[in-house]
Design a protein around this motif. Structure first.
Motif, PDB file in Angstrom:
ATOM      1  N   MET A 118       0.833  -1.211   0.000  1.00 30.83           N
ATOM      2  CA  MET A 118       0.000   0.000   0.000  1.00 30.83           C
ATOM      3  C   MET A 118       0.865   1.258   0.000  1.00 30.83           C
ATOM      4  O   MET A 118       0.601   2.216  -0.712  1.00 30.83           O
ATOM      5  CB  MET A 118      -0.889   0.046   1.251  1.00 30.83           C
ATOM      6  N   ALA A 119       1.918   1.228   0.847  1.00 34.81           N
ATOM      7  CA  ALA A 119       2.748   2.424   1.031  1.00 34.81           C
ATOM      8  C   ALA A 119       3.511   2.779  -0.240  1.00 34.81           C
ATOM      9  O   ALA A 119       3.763   3.944  -0.506  1.00 34.81           O
ATOM     10  CB  ALA A 119       3.716   2.213   2.194  1.00 34.81           C
ATOM     11  N   GLY A 120       3.851   1.770  -1.038  1.00 34.77           N
ATOM     12  CA  GLY A 120       4.666   2.046  -2.218  1.00 34.77           C
ATOM     13  C   GLY A 120       3.871   2.449  -3.439  1.00 34.77           C
ATOM     14  O   GLY A 120       4.387   3.092  -4.339  1.00 34.77           O
ATOM     15  N   LEU A 121       2.606   2.055  -3.480  1.00 33.50           N
ATOM     16  CA  LEU A 121       1.827   2.248  -4.713  1.00 33.50           C
ATOM     17  C   LEU A 121       1.417   3.695  -4.942  1.00 33.50           C
ATOM     18  O   LEU A 121       1.058   4.399  -4.010  1.00 33.50           O
ATOM     19  CB  LEU A 121       0.554   1.398  -4.655  1.00 33.50           C
ATOM     20  N   PRO A 122       1.443   4.130  -6.213  1.00 37.74           N
ATOM     21  CA  PRO A 122       0.900   5.454  -6.514  1.00 37.74           C
ATOM     22  C   PRO A 122      -0.630   5.415  -6.422  1.00 37.74           C
ATOM     23  O   PRO A 122      -1.226   4.350  -6.644  1.00 37.74           O
ATOM     24  CB  PRO A 122       1.353   5.718  -7.952  1.00 37.74           C
ATOM     25  N   GLN A 123      -1.222   6.556  -6.118  1.00 33.16           N
ATOM     26  CA  GLN A 123      -2.677   6.600  -5.946  1.00 33.16           C
ATOM     27  C   GLN A 123      -3.429   6.074  -7.160  1.00 33.16           C
ATOM     28  O   GLN A 123      -4.435   5.382  -7.012  1.00 33.16           O
ATOM     29  CB  GLN A 123      -3.140   8.033  -5.671  1.00 33.16           C
ATOM     30  N   ALA A 125      -2.734   3.759  -9.141  1.00 36.24           N
ATOM     31  CA  ALA A 125      -2.768   2.292  -9.196  1.00 36.24           C
ATOM     32  C   ALA A 125      -3.910   1.782  -8.322  1.00 36.24           C
ATOM     33  O   ALA A 125      -4.677   0.895  -8.714  1.00 36.24           O
ATOM     34  CB  ALA A 125      -1.436   1.713  -8.726  1.00 36.24           C
TER      35      ALA A 125
ATOM     36  N   THR B  10      -1.640  11.702  -7.723  1.00 32.36           N
ATOM     37  CA  THR B  10      -0.309  11.092  -7.690  1.00 32.36           C
ATOM     38  C   THR B  10       0.774  12.146  -7.871  1.00 32.36           C
ATOM     39  O   THR B  10       1.829  12.081  -7.246  1.00 32.36           O
ATOM     40  CB  THR B  10      -0.201  10.004  -8.765  1.00 32.36           C
ATOM     41  N   LYS B  14       3.538  10.969  -4.816  1.00 35.23           N
ATOM     42  CA  LYS B  14       4.544  10.019  -5.332  1.00 35.23           C
ATOM     43  C   LYS B  14       5.218  10.510  -6.599  1.00 35.23           C
ATOM     44  O   LYS B  14       6.325  10.085  -6.908  1.00 35.23           O
ATOM     45  CB  LYS B  14       3.869   8.685  -5.666  1.00 35.23           C
ATOM     46  N   LEU B 230       1.715   5.824 -13.512  1.00 37.28           N
ATOM     47  CA  LEU B 230       1.557   4.380 -13.321  1.00 37.28           C
ATOM     48  C   LEU B 230       2.530   3.633 -14.231  1.00 37.28           C
ATOM     49  O   LEU B 230       3.118   2.624 -13.830  1.00 37.28           O
ATOM     50  CB  LEU B 230       0.105   3.944 -13.564  1.00 37.28           C
ATOM     51  N   TYR B 233       5.797   3.954 -12.489  1.00 33.61           N
ATOM     52  CA  TYR B 233       5.878   3.034 -11.343  1.00 33.61           C
ATOM     53  C   TYR B 233       6.202   1.623 -11.829  1.00 33.61           C
ATOM     54  O   TYR B 233       7.105   0.966 -11.303  1.00 33.61           O
ATOM     55  CB  TYR B 233       4.541   3.039 -10.579  1.00 33.61           C
TER      56      TYR B 233
ATOM     57  N   GLU C 114       0.968   8.229   3.253  1.00 33.43           N
ATOM     58  CA  GLU C 114       0.911   6.768   3.092  1.00 33.43           C
ATOM     59  C   GLU C 114       0.383   6.070   4.337  1.00 33.43           C
ATOM     60  O   GLU C 114      -0.205   4.998   4.258  1.00 33.43           O
ATOM     61  CB  GLU C 114       2.307   6.203   2.767  1.00 33.43           C
ATOM     62  N   LYS C 118      -2.461   3.303   4.266  1.00 29.57           N
ATOM     63  CA  LYS C 118      -2.291   1.940   4.789  1.00 29.57           C
ATOM     64  C   LYS C 118      -3.459   1.550   5.683  1.00 29.57           C
ATOM     65  O   LYS C 118      -3.922   0.436   5.665  1.00 29.57           O
ATOM     66  CB  LYS C 118      -0.990   1.860   5.607  1.00 29.57           C
ATOM     67  N   PHE C 124      -9.590   5.026  -1.594  1.00 33.94           N
ATOM     68  CA  PHE C 124      -9.405   5.077  -3.047  1.00 33.94           C
ATOM     69  C   PHE C 124     -10.607   4.531  -3.815  1.00 33.94           C
ATOM     70  O   PHE C 124     -10.565   4.367  -5.009  1.00 33.94           O
ATOM     71  CB  PHE C 124      -8.099   4.369  -3.419  1.00 33.94           C
TER      72      PHE C 124
END
Lengths: 135, 294, 176
Positions: A118-123, A125, B10, B14, B230, B233, C114, C118, C124
């Protein structure tokens, strides 16, 4: 693979539902296979997109719904833009997914995703995945 | 010139490394990208179910915000947001029945009829600024850098919102050449990066990414440039997974086009947020001496 | 118009001179003095709060109430202790349902967006339908502050959500 096609195997309601949700006339499909030929995910699918079209046309609901093809489709639209019959296959795939999702069945469970992932994924995704794979 | 700008969620977190250099580069070219004062997530994917209007509310709300600003054009940098907003906009323009239902449902908002023009930042560079002007402003030509342009899906498909004809695409090529670098067109340029399947089916995602990287490498690319967080990523941050699975693959740095543009305009690494990139991006830029030249 | 709307009560004067309005609680009609809050009106009508009525001061959020008005398709939400009764109001008290509440140590997790993602991945799934903003009894722009969290802008989210009284939580504290 031998497939029995008869009035007993034809699920009219299923065909109508896919027509209604997709808004596409997939009966126009002439089985040329351009969709399958250009699909970047084809090797991971159990039934190629071309076959999904004909199976849906023949109302073989169980075969279509139990296939993982619609769940592997990433909606890249490579098939839709190449289809000589002008069918937006991505909308047909969406309709097939929706038939499962609308029964409140998720393909991906948001609460089951690990905190690290969860922490690594871009929104985008997360948003796109939940849109496509949760009810 | 001021223009309304939709960054997308995003790009605010990120992918700040796409947002910040983009805003800085446009500023250097005399354009102020003004972020909408109030916006929400567009939904990232356009709703494909014919009977589903609920998922159109989010992008339409964003378009209403543009009208509220007294503006009629919206620049979008993120490819997925562009695709979603542009398709929702077309639907509001062309389908009067659905438009009526959506407008009626959102009684707290003003009616929307598709007045706004949704433009991708790449198209904006070509049409509103022009390659000639950009070329004149280049301070650090990216000479000798072999870049593979990666379009992905959402810039070119479906045709109704394609930023240019897929078979005659030149946008990335023109931009790369304007910046003084070399274009490496490769067959997988418009293939799918697996998109959200990286979360649903990660193994399939990594296989898909590996093929794209292999294609770009075999055509001699030193770097990949993209316009989608994306894609970045999957191809960039998850490249490690692909390298681990396939010995023959080599590290291939991935960039946002905004980063390369900012660098070429002489804005330096400070605006590029390279720390958010992965796989040897800074190493490559240093070896080409693009960071010290500014 | 000469027709009588059966769902709408008629205002009456009582012998003490107080004006009465009609409200409906669980389908039953009661005549109550106007200017009372929903909570006081229900007590006037004979209901007794044994537990779960909360602070009575518009802070704790325990008395969330859903209501409709005659001839209006909207569904309204308000705090029973703050909202004044209107003629013909049709009331339904919110039943207990637990909120999805993550457990965390605020000092340990820091302030990265984040961390919220989590704990609450369902963020989302928001489609910006704006139903949350419409039902908020504190008039908070819920949709906007959820958007701000997704955009990683905690300052904006904090400002927008500052008046939140966490009206879902006291239900747990008071055991429904």
């Amino acid at each position: 693979m031998t497939i029995e096609i008869s009035d007993k195997t034809y699920d009219e309601e299923f065909v109508k539902k896919v027509e209604e949700i997709s808004g596409e006339n997939f009966h126009k499909c002439m089985q040329c296979g351009t969709c399958s030929g250009g699909c970047p995910m084809i090797e991971h699918m159990d039934i190629p997109p071309r076959q999904i079209m004909i199976l849906t046309h023949f109302g073989l609901k169980d075969k279509v719904i139990s296939s993982k093809t619609a769940w592997i489709c990433a909606t890249c639209n490579a098939c839709s833009v190449r289809c000589p019959r002008g069918i937006e296959l991505t909308k047909v795939m969406e309709a097939i997914r929706q038939l499962t999702l609308r029964k409140n069945i998720n393909y991906v469970e948001p609460s089951a995703i690990s905190e690290e992932i969860m922490a690594g994924l871009p929104q985008i995704a997360l948003v796109s995945c939940f849109r496509k794979h949760t009810s | 010139m001021k223009i309304s700008y939709y960054p997308g969620c995003t790009l605010k977190t990120k992918a700040k490394n796409m947002d910040c250099p983009g805003v800085a580069a446009l500023n250097a070219l005399g354009v102020e990208l003004v972020e909408l004062p109030r916006w929400n997530c567009c939904g990232a994917v356009f709703s494909l179910a014919d009977d589903d209007l609920l998922h159109l509310l989010a992008p339409v709300r964003d378009l209403i915000r543009v009208v509220e600003q007294g503006d009629n054009k919206l620049v979008v940098a993120c490819s997925m947001c562009y695709n979603t907003l542009a398709r929702a906009n077309l639907l509001m323009r062309e389908n009067s029945e659905k438009r009526h239902t959506i407008n009626t449902f959102m009684e707290e908002e003003r009616d929307y009829n598709g007045e706004v023009e949704v433009v991708h930042l790449l198209s904006f560079l070509r049409d509103e600024i022009g390659w000639e002007k950009i070329k004149e402003s280049i301070k650090v030509p990216l000479r000798g850098l072999k870049i593979a342009p990666y379009y992905g899906c959402t810039l070119l498909r479906p045709q109704s919102v394609a930023i240019e004809p897929p078979e005659k695409r030149t946008l990335f090529k023109d931009l790369i050449e304007t910046m003084g670098a070399t274009v490496v067109d490769f067959p997988a340029s418009t293939d799918c990066c697996s998109s959200y399947q990286i979360l649903s089916n990660p193994d399939i995602g990594i296989e898909t990414v590996s093929k794209i990287l292999e294609s770009a490498e075999s055509w001699g690319a030193e770097a990949i440039v993209t316009s989608c967080p994306l894609c970045e990523y999957n191809l960039g941050k998850r490249q490690e997974d692909a390298l681990r699975k396939h010995d023959k693959l080599k590290e291939l740095p991935t960039f946002y086009f905004t980063q390369l543009l900012a660098l070429a305009l002489g804005l330096g690494a400070e605006v590029c947020n390279f720390e958010l990139n992965h796989n040897g991006v800074v190493r490559l830029m240093e070896s080409k001496k693009f960071l010290t030249a500014a | 118009m000469s027709t009588t709307d059966t769902t709408k009560g008629e205002s009456k004067e009582t012998t003490s001179g107080k004006e009465l309005v009609s409200i409906f609680v669980m389908g039953k009609k009661y005549e109550v003095p106007k200017n009372l809050t929903i909570m006081k009106a229900m007590e006037y009508a004979g209901y007794k709060y044994i537990r779960g009525c909360g602070c009575r001061g518009g802070i704790c959020g325990a008395c969330g109430t859903v209501y409709r008005k005659p001839g209006d398709y909207h569904i309204y939400v308000g705090l029973a202790c703050q909202t004044v009764v209107e003629d013909g109001m049709y009331l339904t008290q919110l039943p207990f349902f637990p909120a999805n509440r993550a457990t965390y140590n605020l000092e340990a997790i820091g302030s990265d967006p984040e961390e919220v993602y989590k704990k609450y991945p369902e963020l989302f799934r928001c489609v910006a339908c704006n139903a949350c903003t419409k039902v908020c009894p504190m008039d908070i722009s819920v949709m906007d502050y959820i958007s701000a969290i997704k955009q990683g802008d905690f300052e904006k989210a904090t400002e927008l959500s500052f008046d939140c009284i966490q009206c879902i939580f006291p239900f747990e504290n008071y055991g429904g």
